[in-house]
Design a protein around this motif. Structure first.
Motif, PDB file in Angstrom:
ATOM      1  N   MET A 126      48.140  36.078  41.027  1.00 24.51           N
ATOM      2  CA  MET A 126      48.038  37.016  42.196  1.00 24.51           C
ATOM      3  C   MET A 126      48.462  36.413  43.570  1.00 24.51           C
ATOM      4  O   MET A 126      47.565  35.534  43.629  1.00 24.51           O
ATOM      5  CB  MET A 126      46.757  37.989  42.242  1.00 24.51           C
ATOM      6  N   ASP A 127      49.073  37.008  44.260  1.00 20.22           N
ATOM      7  CA  ASP A 127      49.337  36.355  45.611  1.00 20.22           C
ATOM      8  C   ASP A 127      48.260  36.519  46.418  1.00 20.22           C
ATOM      9  O   ASP A 127      47.275  37.463  46.528  1.00 20.22           O
ATOM     10  CB  ASP A 127      50.783  36.616  46.033  1.00 20.22           C
ATOM     11  N   ARG A 128      48.243  35.896  47.760  1.00 20.49           N
ATOM     12  CA  ARG A 128      47.267  36.132  48.652  1.00 20.49           C
ATOM     13  C   ARG A 128      47.086  37.576  49.281  1.00 20.49           C
ATOM     14  O   ARG A 128      46.142  38.125  49.378  1.00 20.49           O
ATOM     15  CB  ARG A 128      47.390  35.016  49.609  1.00 20.49           C
ATOM     16  N   ARG A 129      48.161  38.135  49.512  1.00 22.81           N
ATOM     17  CA  ARG A 129      48.389  39.444  50.096  1.00 22.81           C
ATOM     18  C   ARG A 129      47.651  40.553  49.328  1.00 22.81           C
ATOM     19  O   ARG A 129      46.950  41.253  49.577  1.00 22.81           O
ATOM     20  CB  ARG A 129      49.842  39.632  50.409  1.00 22.81           C
ATOM     21  N   THR A 130      48.163  40.475  48.153  1.00 24.63           N
ATOM     22  CA  THR A 130      47.597  41.335  47.056  1.00 24.63           C
ATOM     23  C   THR A 130      46.139  41.245  46.884  1.00 24.63           C
ATOM     24  O   THR A 130      45.399  42.164  46.927  1.00 24.63           O
ATOM     25  CB  THR A 130      48.163  41.158  45.572  1.00 24.63           C
ATOM     26  N   LEU A 131      45.526  40.023  47.021  1.00 26.90           N
ATOM     27  CA  LEU A 131      44.122  39.876  46.867  1.00 26.90           C
ATOM     28  C   LEU A 131      43.441  40.334  48.039  1.00 26.90           C
ATOM     29  O   LEU A 131      42.563  40.932  47.755  1.00 26.90           O
ATOM     30  CB  LEU A 131      43.941  38.373  46.697  1.00 26.90           C
ATOM     31  N   LEU A 132      44.051  40.078  49.070  1.00 24.70           N
ATOM     32  CA  LEU A 132      43.257  40.584  50.417  1.00 24.70           C
ATOM     33  C   LEU A 132      43.190  42.074  50.294  1.00 24.70           C
ATOM     34  O   LEU A 132      42.366  42.813  50.948  1.00 24.70           O
ATOM     35  CB  LEU A 132      44.005  40.056  51.469  1.00 24.70           C
ATOM     36  N   ALA A 133      44.245  42.765  50.096  1.00 28.02           N
ATOM     37  CA  ALA A 133      44.496  44.394  49.666  1.00 28.02           C
ATOM     38  C   ALA A 133      43.530  44.999  48.970  1.00 28.02           C
ATOM     39  O   ALA A 133      42.689  45.715  49.483  1.00 28.02           O
ATOM     40  CB  ALA A 133      45.730  44.731  49.592  1.00 28.02           C
ATOM     41  N   VAL A 134      43.258  44.320  47.798  1.00 30.40           N
ATOM     42  CA  VAL A 134      42.532  44.632  46.834  1.00 30.40           C
ATOM     43  C   VAL A 134      40.912  44.479  47.467  1.00 30.40           C
ATOM     44  O   VAL A 134      40.159  45.416  47.160  1.00 30.40           O
ATOM     45  CB  VAL A 134      42.634  43.945  45.312  1.00 30.40           C
ATOM     46  N   THR A 135      40.806  43.379  47.857  1.00 33.42           N
ATOM     47  CA  THR A 135      39.333  43.104  48.368  1.00 33.42           C
ATOM     48  C   THR A 135      39.163  44.252  49.373  1.00 33.42           C
ATOM     49  O   THR A 135      37.949  44.481  49.787  1.00 33.42           O
ATOM     50  CB  THR A 135      39.209  41.583  48.944  1.00 33.42           C
ATOM     51  N   GLY A 136      39.998  44.310  50.453  1.00 37.75           N
ATOM     52  CA  GLY A 136      39.848  45.356  51.463  1.00 37.75           C
ATOM     53  C   GLY A 136      39.637  46.816  51.089  1.00 37.75           C
ATOM     54  O   GLY A 136      38.757  47.471  51.435  1.00 37.75           O
ATOM     55  N   TRP A 137      40.413  47.223  50.187  1.00 37.95           N
ATOM     56  CA  TRP A 137      40.133  48.542  49.439  1.00 37.95           C
ATOM     57  C   TRP A 137      38.797  48.580  48.687  1.00 37.95           C
ATOM     58  O   TRP A 137      38.187  49.587  49.073  1.00 37.95           O
ATOM     59  CB  TRP A 137      41.199  48.555  48.304  1.00 37.95           C
ATOM     60  N   LEU A 138      38.370  47.697  47.954  1.00 35.89           N
ATOM     61  CA  LEU A 138      37.140  47.740  47.362  1.00 35.89           C
ATOM     62  C   LEU A 138      35.898  47.755  48.588  1.00 35.89           C
ATOM     63  O   LEU A 138      34.999  48.512  48.257  1.00 35.89           O
ATOM     64  CB  LEU A 138      36.835  46.324  46.494  1.00 35.89           C
ATOM     65  N   ALA A 139      36.168  46.834  49.532  1.00 33.07           N
ATOM     66  CA  ALA A 139      34.927  46.941  50.501  1.00 33.07           C
ATOM     67  C   ALA A 139      35.003  48.138  51.215  1.00 33.07           C
ATOM     68  O   ALA A 139      33.904  48.770  51.538  1.00 33.07           O
ATOM     69  CB  ALA A 139      35.293  45.824  51.513  1.00 33.07           C
ATOM     70  N   THR A 140      35.937  48.829  51.524  1.00 37.19           N
ATOM     71  CA  THR A 140      36.194  49.997  52.180  1.00 37.19           C
ATOM     72  C   THR A 140      35.367  51.228  51.380  1.00 37.19           C
ATOM     73  O   THR A 140      34.867  52.012  51.821  1.00 37.19           O
ATOM     74  CB  THR A 140      37.575  50.428  52.546  1.00 37.19           C
ATOM     75  N   THR A 141      35.915  51.263  50.066  1.00 35.48           N
ATOM     76  CA  THR A 141      35.194  51.988  49.058  1.00 35.48           C
ATOM     77  C   THR A 141      33.799  52.021  48.757  1.00 35.48           C
ATOM     78  O   THR A 141      33.137  52.978  49.068  1.00 35.48           O
ATOM     79  CB  THR A 141      36.184  51.942  47.692  1.00 35.48           C
ATOM     80  N   ALA A 142      33.363  50.777  48.666  1.00 36.59           N
ATOM     81  CA  ALA A 142      31.878  50.677  48.657  1.00 36.59           C
ATOM     82  C   ALA A 142      31.052  51.067  49.839  1.00 36.59           C
ATOM     83  O   ALA A 142      30.205  51.706  50.042  1.00 36.59           O
ATOM     84  CB  ALA A 142      31.641  49.169  48.664  1.00 36.59           C
TER      85      ALA A 142
END
Length: 152
Positions: free
Chosen positions: A1-17
């Motif tokens: 997984m590249d760095r941009r995808t990892l940041l997007a998934v982490t941001g989405w999870l943090a926003t959802t939580a």
């Protein structure tokens, strides 16, 4: 997984939580005001009090059997009030120096009050009549508390 995808998934999870936690906190703060009690559970005493309160009349105020708004009369001299409920309607009665008296009565939808002896007297009666059923409450005082005097 590249760095941009990892940041997007982490941001989405943090926003959802964060959104979930804010929603749960809001429901916890407002929920008791909406339902009256946490979880909407009522005690037997809450139910008895709710059943003893007459339904609103045509003018939007609760009416007593004498046609005056409920709660506008003097306080009960003895405070010995008790509610009675049948499928045909409900009655709130009290015992006083003159005997038992009906404070309020309210037929259930589909029923009407056919007869009401409101007292004060040794016995009072309220009869609710529907299309194919009739319910009668015959009340008297026992130890200064209203009781249903069931006919044999």
């Amino acid at each position: 997984m590249d760095r941009r995808t990892l940041l997007a998934v982490t941001g989405w999870l943090a926003t959802t939580a964060a959104a979930t936690l804010v929603g749960l906190a809001a429901i916890d703060l407002v929920g008791a005001d909406i339902t009256g009690t946490a979880g909407g559970v009522r005690t037997e005493q809450d139910v008895a009090r709710a059943l003893a309160v007459p339904e609103a009349g045509p003018s939007g105020t609760a009416a007593s059997p004498t046609g005056t708004p409920a709660g506008t009369g003097a306080a009960s001299p003895t405070g010995a009030q008790r509610g009675f409920t049948t499928p045909g309607g409900s009655v709130l009665a009290e015992c006083g120096p003159g005997g038992v008296r009906v404070v309020t009565s309210s037929p259930t939808p589909g029923y009407r009050t056919k007869h009401a002896d409101l007292g004060p007297d040794d016995h009072v009666e309220v009869r609710f009549v529907g299309d194919d059923q009739e319910y009668e409450l015959r009340l008297r005082c026992r130890d200064a508390v209203p009781v249903n005097d069931v006919k044999d």
